[in-house]
Motif scaffolding. Structure first.
Motif: not given
Length: 440
Positions: A22-23, A26, A146, A165, A169, A172, A198
């Motif tokens: 997940n990180s 991001d 979150n 995610r 992603t 995005c 978001y």
């Protein structure tokens, strides 16, 4: 309960790998944003970097909700108390909704003072204002999302979150390409794509809660139980304040670097983006430490928690140590992916050498910080992080720059302070305060 080594590894990685992934998602989005803005010139690169610093300050609020949710639900999950978990989750969602309007208003009022304080070039300042006036509208959706992510992590289900995610992603990245280049909206397109992502993500996560969150969810009934608000604030506020001080130190470090010019800012920010890829596993191990500590304390299994902590530290140190060496060795070619300039690349290299060879102590901090948070001892975490970062990093950096030292001094102090903080956290862990928390 005594776990075998393979069982411990499976329990840890089942939480850590999806959390780290997940990180990674991001970080990919942030890195692509940097690469996209770099095509328009260094002022766009600086604008996106500084804007990200502003938004990161609101991650302090996110820490209040994230840690307050995780610590309560993981403990209740260990005790198998689903009724209380549902009340806690609904209470935190309600609290977040009530705080949304004041948070947006606060962000709006802080934009102009923040830009003036950063003292970047006029062109970059104008771009920062445009970006932030759009981006602040995504903060409530970010906080609500979150809370949901934290609740799933608390019960050990980080895989479902990771699947969502992946979808968001992809959306995005596509939105960035269409809005930035297709519609030629440059930095406005970057901001709009973030807000849309978001909002979409929150909607998908709400559906995920409905389908799979039965332990902590029953219906979309908004309640506000004071005992769960009190527990969330008691645990979350120190974590949020600690996060604010840590992020504030990053912003202040960027301001120190800005005194050496926009190229210095660009180089350090590129270095941070590259380091972010390495930090990805570290955040995963921190989430694993937090969730597993809460679960085992809730079930009264102190020795099992200690065994898991030892295994997490072993695995995390090996992985982070190898990754740290790699970014230090390949600093120049990695930095040139984002922006080709000799001075920018050199500053990025100095930064990556400093952080690359301090990844092992940094992940020790992450894991032991996760242990303290999972045990609900966030005040101690606040004191340790704040005293170390501000006493052994920010103050020496300021004194060095005041004495006329170059930008390299900033990176030297980042390196030294990381080792000091790891040692302090280790001493706190060995004292065993986290074992005494029992159940809420």
């Amino acid at each position: 309960m005594v776990y075998t080594y393979p069982q411990k590894v499976r329990k840890i990685l089942r939480i850590a790998i999806p959390s780290a992934a997940n990180s990674l998602l991001d970080i990919i989005v942030l890195a692509l944003g940097m690469a996209f803005m770099g095509r328009f010139g260094q002022e766009y690169l600086v604008a996106l970097s500084v804007s990200t610093q502003f938004v990161m300050l609101f991650f302090a609020l996110n820490a209040v909700f994230y840690v307050g949710t995780n610590a309560q639900i993981s403990r209740l999950y260990g005790a198998r108390d689903s009724q209380s978990a549902r009340l806690a989750f609904s209470t935190l969602i309600t609290l977040c909704l009530l705080c949304s309007a004041p948070i947006i208003a606060l962000a709006f009022l802080l934009i102009s003072p923040f830009i003036a304080w950063m003292e970047v070039s006029p062109d970059s300042s104008a771009l920062i204002e445009v970006f932030l006036l759009i981006t602040i509208w995504s903060i409530p959706a970010m906080l609500l999302r979150n809370i949901i992510v934290s609740a799933f992590a608390a019960i050990g289900d980080t895989l479902s979150v990771f699947i969502v995610r992946i979808f968001s992603t992809g959306f995005c990245i596509g939105a960035n390409i269409v809005l930035i280049f297709g519609l030629e909206l440059d930095i406005v397109g970057a901001a709009l794509s973030g807000v849309l992502t978001y909002v979409l993500e929150l909607g998908v996560f709400a559906w995920l809660v409905w389908k799979k969150g039965r332990f902590f969810f029953e219906s979309w009934r908004l309640v506000l139980e004071w005992r769960y608000v009190k527990a969330a604030l008691r645990i979350g506020i120190p974590a949020g304040f600690e996060r604010f001080l840590t992020l504030g130190s990053l912003v202040l470090t960027t301001k120190f670097i800005a005194s050496f010019g926009d190229l210095a800012v660009a180089g350090s920010q590129i270095g941070m983006r590259i380091e972010a890829f390495v930090l990805m596993p570290g955040f995963g191990f921190m989430v694993a430490a937090m969730a597993l500590t809460g679960q085992n304390l809730g079930a009264g299994r102190i020795q099992a928690a200690m065994d898991l902590h030892k295994t997490i530290l072993q695995i995390a140190s090996i992985i982070m140590g190898i990754l740290g060496v790699l970014i230090a060795v390949f600093a120049i070619p990695l930095s040139e992916i984002f922006y080709r300039d000799e001075q920018v690349a050199q500053i990025a290299r100095w930064y990556l050498i400093a952080v690359g060879f301090s990844q092992v102590p940094l992940v020790v901090v992450f894991v032991l910080d996760g242990v303290l948070r999972g045990a609900g001892i966030t005040k101690l975490s606040l004191v340790l992080n704040a005293c170390s970062v501000w006493g052994f990093r920010i103050l020496p950096i300021w004194l060095g720059i005041w004495c006329g030292l170059g930008v390299w001094w900033v990176f030297v102090m980042i390196f030294i302070e990381t080792y000091i903080r790891a040692f302090v956290f280790y001493l706190a862990y060995k004292k065993g305060v986290w074992k005494k928390q029992g159940r809420f």
